[in-house]
Design a protein around this motif. Structure first.
Motif, short mmCIF file in Angstrom:
data_model
loop_
_atom_site.label_atom_id
_atom_site.label_comp_id
_atom_site.label_asym_id
_atom_site.label_seq_id
_atom_site.Cartn_x
_atom_site.Cartn_y
_atom_site.Cartn_z
N ARG A 1 -29.81 -66.50 56.02
CA ARG A 1 -29.43 -67.75 55.35
C ARG A 1 -30.32 -68.93 55.68
N SER A 2 -31.24 -68.79 56.63
CA SER A 2 -32.01 -69.96 57.06
C SER A 2 -32.84 -70.56 55.92
N LYS B 1 -30.62 -72.63 53.86
CA LYS B 1 -30.28 -73.88 54.56
C LYS B 1 -31.43 -74.88 54.48
N HIS C 1 -31.18 -76.73 51.50
CA HIS C 1 -29.92 -77.51 51.43
C HIS C 1 -29.02 -77.02 50.30
N TRP C 2 -29.06 -75.72 50.04
CA TRP C 2 -28.17 -75.14 49.05
C TRP C 2 -26.87 -74.76 49.73
N GLU C 3 -25.77 -75.17 49.14
CA GLU C 3 -24.44 -74.93 49.68
C GLU C 3 -23.74 -73.83 48.86
N GLY D 1 -22.22 -68.48 52.05
CA GLY D 1 -23.56 -69.06 52.15
C GLY D 1 -24.70 -68.09 51.95
#
Length: 140
Positions: free
Chosen positions: A46-47, A50, A53-55, A85
């Protein structure tokens, strides 16, 4: 930090030659990670998401071609980031990109463009071999 009053010429030996600096990326800032596609098609990392900045719930447009899937955040996107996520690659796009379940992939996030690219190992190997022919495996 190491400091010395000696002049470089007093050290002897062969002077170090450094390669010229790499040019700045033509796509701006990039973030890379590797991960595995799990048995449900989910990317196990998931990094990169992140960094963008996708939620969870972020609408996305996905497109595929042999060797890669391109993911773009768009308000009218058909797919979304899952509740936990993670991003899952639909079966049709995995087939089109030749990315299989349990395959290792390279994730390249370009925050300046709000894009995530997912590359197959074969695509990355081919790209590297084009730039570095000495990496090509000898033909039998």
């Amino acid at each position: 930090m190491f400091t010395s009053n000696r002049r470089p010429s007093q050290f002897g030996g062969v002077p170090l030659r450094f390669p010229p600096p790499e040019p700045i990326s033509p796509i701006g800032e990039i973030y890379m990670a590797t991960t595995t596609v799990d048995i449900r098609g989910r990317l196990g990392e998931r990094s990169a998401i992140k960094v963008l900045h996708w939620e969870p719930g972020q609408p996305l447009t996905l497109s595929a071609e042999p060797g890669r899937v391109v993911v773009v955040a768009e308000p009218t996107g058909r797919w979304t980031i899952g509740a936990s996520g993670y991003l899952s690659l639909p079966a049709r796009l995995r087939r089109e990109s030749h990315i299989g379940l349990t395959d290792r992939v390279l994730l390249l996030a370009a925050p300046d463009n709000d894009v995530l690219a997912v590359y197959s190992t074969a695509y990355v190997a081919d790209a590297l071999a084009c730039r570095h022919p000495d990496l090509r495996a000898p033909k039998p």
